[in-house]
Every structure is written in structure tokens, then in C-alpha cells.
Design a protein around this motif. Structure first.
Motif, PDB file in Angstrom:
ATOM      1  N   ARG A  57       2.003  -4.070   6.250  1.00 22.33           N
ATOM      2  CA  ARG A  57       2.954  -4.917   5.526  1.00 22.33           C
ATOM      3  C   ARG A  57       4.334  -4.260   5.375  1.00 22.33           C
ATOM      4  N   SER A  71      -9.158  -5.504   4.582  1.00 24.65           N
ATOM      5  CA  SER A  71      -8.698  -6.059   5.866  1.00 24.65           C
ATOM      6  C   SER A  71      -7.440  -5.394   6.411  1.00 24.65           C
ATOM      7  N   SER A  72      -6.816  -4.523   5.633  1.00 25.01           N
ATOM      8  CA  SER A  72      -5.605  -3.833   6.104  1.00 25.01           C
ATOM      9  C   SER A  72      -5.293  -2.681   5.156  1.00 25.01           C
ATOM     10  N   TYR A 120       4.265  -6.898 -11.374  1.00 26.06           N
ATOM     11  CA  TYR A 120       3.430  -5.900 -10.690  1.00 26.06           C
ATOM     12  C   TYR A 120       3.139  -4.712 -11.611  1.00 26.06           C
ATOM     13  N   ARG A 151      -7.441 -13.563   3.520  1.00 30.65           N
ATOM     14  CA  ARG A 151      -6.945 -14.406   4.614  1.00 30.65           C
ATOM     15  C   ARG A 151      -6.990 -13.743   5.975  1.00 30.65           C
ATOM     16  N   VAL A 155       2.858   4.416   0.326  1.00 28.80           N
ATOM     17  CA  VAL A 155       1.927   4.562   1.447  1.00 28.80           C
ATOM     18  C   VAL A 155       2.235   3.463   2.466  1.00 28.80           C
ATOM     19  N   ASP A 171     -10.868 -15.563  -2.361  1.00 26.62           N
ATOM     20  CA  ASP A 171      -9.482 -15.570  -2.836  1.00 26.62           C
ATOM     21  C   ASP A 171      -9.510 -15.298  -4.334  1.00 26.62           C
ATOM     22  N   PHE A 172      -9.030 -14.128  -4.740  1.00 25.00           N
ATOM     23  CA  PHE A 172      -9.115 -13.750  -6.152  1.00 25.00           C
ATOM     24  C   PHE A 172      -8.131 -14.509  -7.042  1.00 25.00           C
ATOM     25  N   ASN A 186      -9.613  -2.592  -4.851  1.00 24.94           N
ATOM     26  CA  ASN A 186      -8.387  -2.215  -4.136  1.00 24.94           C
ATOM     27  C   ASN A 186      -7.466  -3.404  -3.882  1.00 24.94           C
ATOM     28  N   ILE A 192      -4.463   0.265   2.696  1.00 25.29           N
ATOM     29  CA  ILE A 192      -5.228   1.295   1.984  1.00 25.29           C
ATOM     30  C   ILE A 192      -6.720   0.989   1.999  1.00 25.29           C
TER      31      ILE A 192
HETATM   32  N1  LIG Z   1       0.882   0.687   0.011  1.00 28.78           N
HETATM   33  C1  LIG Z   1       1.412   1.234  -1.070  1.00 28.78           C
HETATM   34  O1  LIG Z   1       2.467   1.917  -1.011  1.00 28.78           O
HETATM   35  C2  LIG Z   1       0.745   1.065  -2.396  1.00 28.78           C
HETATM   36  C3  LIG Z   1       1.158   1.870  -3.452  1.00 28.78           C
HETATM   37  C4  LIG Z   1       0.531   1.737  -4.685  1.00 28.78           C
HETATM   38  C5  LIG Z   1      -0.509   0.852  -4.843  1.00 28.78           C
HETATM   39  N2  LIG Z   1      -0.907   0.070  -3.804  1.00 28.78           N
HETATM   40  C6  LIG Z   1      -2.016  -0.861  -4.020  1.00 28.78           C
HETATM   41  O2  LIG Z   1      -2.930  -0.735  -2.965  1.00 28.78           O
HETATM   42  C7  LIG Z   1      -3.700  -1.943  -2.851  1.00 28.78           C
HETATM   43  C8  LIG Z   1      -3.780  -2.334  -1.388  1.00 28.78           C
HETATM   44  O3  LIG Z   1      -2.472  -2.661  -0.943  1.00 28.78           O
HETATM   45  P1  LIG Z   1      -1.903  -2.261   0.480  1.00 28.78           P
HETATM   46  O4  LIG Z   1      -0.619  -1.580   0.242  1.00 28.78           O
HETATM   47  O5  LIG Z   1      -2.948  -1.600   1.294  1.00 28.78           O
HETATM   48  O6  LIG Z   1      -1.499  -3.696   1.035  1.00 28.78           O
HETATM   49  P2  LIG Z   1      -2.166  -4.721   2.043  1.00 28.78           P
HETATM   50  O7  LIG Z   1      -2.369  -4.077   3.372  1.00 28.78           O
HETATM   51  O8  LIG Z   1      -1.299  -5.926   1.947  1.00 28.78           O
HETATM   52  O9  LIG Z   1      -3.597  -5.005   1.418  1.00 28.78           O
HETATM   53  C9  LIG Z   1      -3.797  -5.910   0.381  1.00 28.78           C
HETATM   54  C10 LIG Z   1      -5.237  -6.374   0.397  1.00 28.78           C
HETATM   55  O10 LIG Z   1      -5.449  -7.214  -0.757  1.00 28.78           O
HETATM   56  C11 LIG Z   1      -6.007  -8.442  -0.332  1.00 28.78           C
HETATM   57  N3  LIG Z   1      -5.531  -9.560  -1.148  1.00 28.78           N
HETATM   58  C12 LIG Z   1      -4.248  -9.960  -1.335  1.00 28.78           C
HETATM   59  N4  LIG Z   1      -4.212 -11.094  -2.056  1.00 28.78           N
HETATM   60  C13 LIG Z   1      -5.506 -11.421  -2.323  1.00 28.78           C
HETATM   61  C14 LIG Z   1      -6.121 -12.496  -2.993  1.00 28.78           C
HETATM   62  N5  LIG Z   1      -5.431 -13.522  -3.535  1.00 28.78           N
HETATM   63  N6  LIG Z   1      -7.472 -12.510  -3.079  1.00 28.78           N
HETATM   64  C15 LIG Z   1      -8.201 -11.519  -2.530  1.00 28.78           C
HETATM   65  N7  LIG Z   1      -7.679 -10.481  -1.847  1.00 28.78           N
HETATM   66  C16 LIG Z   1      -6.344 -10.446  -1.753  1.00 28.78           C
HETATM   67  C17 LIG Z   1      -5.535  -8.626   1.099  1.00 28.78           C
HETATM   68  O11 LIG Z   1      -6.436  -9.511   1.783  1.00 28.78           O
HETATM   69  P3  LIG Z   1      -6.023 -10.443   3.043  1.00 28.78           P
HETATM   70  O12 LIG Z   1      -4.872  -9.726   3.725  1.00 28.78           O
HETATM   71  O13 LIG Z   1      -7.256 -10.496   3.844  1.00 28.78           O
HETATM   72  O14 LIG Z   1      -5.600 -11.764   2.514  1.00 28.78           O
HETATM   73  C18 LIG Z   1      -5.562  -7.203   1.634  1.00 28.78           C
HETATM   74  O15 LIG Z   1      -6.841  -6.879   2.096  1.00 28.78           O
HETATM   75  C19 LIG Z   1      -2.995  -2.970  -3.753  1.00 28.78           C
HETATM   76  O16 LIG Z   1      -3.712  -3.120  -4.957  1.00 28.78           O
HETATM   77  C20 LIG Z   1      -1.634  -2.331  -4.014  1.00 28.78           C
HETATM   78  O17 LIG Z   1      -1.086  -2.728  -5.254  1.00 28.78           O
HETATM   79  C21 LIG Z   1      -0.294   0.147  -2.582  1.00 28.78           C
END
Ligand SMILES: NC(=O)c1ccc[n+]([C@@H]2O[C@H](COP(=O)([O-])OP(=O)(O)OC[C@H]3O[C@@H](n4cnc5c(N)ncnc54)[C@H](OP(=O)(O)O)[C@@H]3O)[C@@H](O)[C@H]2O)c1
Length: 262
Positions: free
Chosen positions: A197, A17-18, A160, A41, A193, A66-67, A93, A20
Motif C-alpha cells: 500500500r 492478505s498483504s 486512526y 477483499r 513499515v 469484512d470487519f 492485525n 505486515i
Molecule cells: N505499515 C505500517 O507502517 C504500519 C505501522 C503501524 C501499524 N500498522 C498496522 O498494521 C496493520 C496491517 O497494516 P499494513 O500496513 O500491513 O497494511 P495492509 O497491507 O493494507 O493490510 C491491511 C490488512 O487489513 C485488512 N483489512 C482492511 N480493512 C478491513 C476490513 N474492513 N475488514 C477486514 N479486514 C480488513 C486488509 O484486508 P484486504 O486487503 O484483504 O481487504 C489487509 O489484510 C494495521 O492494523 C495497521 O494499522 C501498520
């Protein structure tokens, strides 16, 4: 050279939904995959991802779960498996980036929630996927989205970092267990990345300089770049690759913490 084996591949992407996950969805749609897009959400975000990939010509469906509610994960997976009468790949992811000093979470409330969403849910999903693949007498591929925090971390990240280090170790163990069934399991370790958020804070010039001066490539990564790596890991060209951690961080971890020599 075009990657092979992606056209028509049925892929479940969690957290599409957002950020990565949305970037991965666009790249995989472009490669011709059929997508089951998960969200929790952010209903408007998943609608945007869905519209984008459908405009690109991809077949896609949306499912919510909701995981943090671990008891609902298996029925969610079964619905995802049935969407296109089976799946060829799973991209774990979805995740939460929790930040807290361990001393501020002495009962481990946030620690447990982080492990549930970031590690236990991927465990349940991956295991369900492997069971279904084995039953269907087919191979498969899993890509887990971890983080460089599994390799080197800092204050506030014990929950984390533990969840992501667990994901790296789980990836290796499952790659070993499921290799004989033709199921490959690999893990991405992204660096910084910017996503919806974090965009506002990371684009402040002082913040951007603080981060990127330690990155040999001198810039942040993009969700699409994580998508390209995912596409490779799911493709036939990666057929011999399993149990690997693929770090994508502009060189941040390779540089280490040495003083700069200018
Ligand atoms: N961005 C970075 O710099 C970075 C770096 C390293 C690793 N990562 C990893 O990349 C992945 C994606 O993160 P992002 O940075 O792209 O952030 P994000 O835009 O906040 O995406 C997080 C995603 O996870 C879902 N999520 C969160 N809580 C959840 C729950 N309780 N049940 C089911 N789904 C849930 C969210 O769904 P809803 O919003 O629909 O609730 C959203 O789709 C994560 O695993 C993060 O640890 C990110």
C-alpha cells in the motif's frame, strides 16, 4: 536459541492478505504454527500468502470477513475456532489507515468506520477468543497490532490514533481480566513499515530521507520484523509478559521532536 511452544500452535491472523499480516504469517509458518489466515477483499493477496506458507510446509486455511460489518464478526470467529478444532492464539492485525482532518469529518463517518475495524472488531474477536479458551479450560495468547500513533501523532490522524490508543488501553484491561485464566494479551506498536500500500511513496529517495533521518536505526522496518516480535510474544519464552506495549520503530518515538544536533 529457538523459541519454544510455537510448533503446532493454532493461530488466527487477521489481515494476512498483504503487508505486515503476510509477514507475520511467513514467520509463524516457519516456526511450525498452523494458521487460519483472514482477508477481506484481497483474494489474490491471500492466495499468495496461503501458497507461500504451504510451500514452507505449514498447514493453513483461509477465511473471509469484512470487519466493518460488526454483526458478522462472531460467526467468522466461530468458524475460525472450528477450523483446527480450537485456537491457541489470535493476532489482531487487520486495520485501516485512515487519514482525514477532523474538520473534514464533522459527522464522524470515517471516525466511526475506523473505530469499527481497528478497535471494535478486535474487541469482539478477543472476547470471543477468551470465552472459548475459558470454556475449553485452556490458556491462550493474543497479539494486537497497534501503532506508534497511539503514543505520538500528527494532523489527519484523530480517528486512526484514537483507534490505536484504544487498542493499547484495551490490551492492558484485557490482560488484567484474563491473566487469571492463563490468557496473555500484548500489543505491538510498529513505526513505519513499507507495505504494498505504501511502498511506492516511501521508496522515493526524498521521502525515505525525510523519514529515516529521524530514526536512530536509519531505516524503515519490515513486515518480517513485526513477525519475529509476534512469534516471541506467542512463545513460551514470553510466558510472564502480558499487558505490554512492544514498540518496534527504529527509535523514532524515543528520539522525540528535538532539533537535530549535528
Ligand atoms: N505499515 C505500517 O507502517 C504500519 C505501522 C503501524 C501499524 N500498522 C498496522 O498494521 C496493520 C496491517 O497494516 P499494513 O500496513 O500491513 O497494511 P495492509 O497491507 O493494507 O493490510 C491491511 C490488512 O487489513 C485488512 N483489512 C482492511 N480493512 C478491513 C476490513 N474492513 N475488514 C477486514 N479486514 C480488513 C486488509 O484486508 P484486504 O486487503 O484483504 O481487504 C489487509 O489484510 C494495521 O492494523 C495497521 O494499522 C501498520
Amino acid at each position: 536459541m529457538k523459541l519454544s511452544g510455537l510448533e503446532g500452535k493454532r493461530v488466527l491472523i487477521t489481515g494476512a492478505s498483504s503487508g505486515i499480516g503476510a509477514g507475520m504469517a511467513k514467520v509463524l509458518a516457519e516456526a511450525g504454527c498452523r494458521l487460519v489466515l483472514h482477508f477481506n477483499r484481497n483474494a489474490s493477496g491471500i492466495e499468495e500468502t496461503l501458497n507461500t506458507v504451504q510451500e514452507m510446509g505449514a498447514e493453513a486455511e483461509v477465511l473471509q470477513c469484512d470487519f466493518a460489518q460488526l454483526e458478522t464478526v462472531r460467526s467468522f470467529f466461530d468458524e475460525a475456532w472450528q477450523t483446527f478444532e480450537g485456537l491457541d492464539a489470535l493476532v489482531n492485525n487487520a486495520g485501516i489507515v485512515t487519514k482525514s482532518l477532523a474538520l473534514k469529518d464533522p459527522e464522524g463517518v470515517q471516525f466511526n468506520e475506523t473505530l469499527a475495524v481497528n478497535l471494535q472488531a478486535p474487541y469482539l474477536l478477543s472476547t470471543a477468543f477468551a470465552q472459548c479458551c475459558i470454556e475449553a479450560k485452556q490458556g491462550g495468547a493474543i497479539v494486537n497490532n497497534s501503532s506508534i500513533h497511539a503514543q505520538a501523532t500528527c494532523e489527519w490522524f484523530s480517528a486512526y490514533a484514537a483507534s490505536k490508543a484504544g487498542m493499547d488501553a484495551m490490551t492492558k484491561a484485557q490482560a488484567v481480566e484474563w491473566g487469571p485464566y492463563g490468557i496473555r494479551v500484548n500489543v505491538l506498536a510498529p513505526g513505519v513499515v513499507p507495505v504494498e500500500r505504501t511502498q511506492a511513496i516511501l521508496s522515493q529517495p526524498a521521502m525515505e530521507k525525510k523519514w529515516t533521518q529521524n530514526m536512530p536505526m536509519g531505516r524503515y522496518g519490515t513486515p518480517e520484523e513485526m513477525g519475529y516480535a509476534t512469534a516471541y510474544l506467542l512463545s513460551d519464552e514470553a510466558a510472564w509478559m502480558t499487558g505490554s506495549v512492544l514498540t518496534l520503530d527504529g527509535g523514532l518515538i524515543a528520539r522525540g521532536n528535538y532539533p537535530r544536533r549535528d
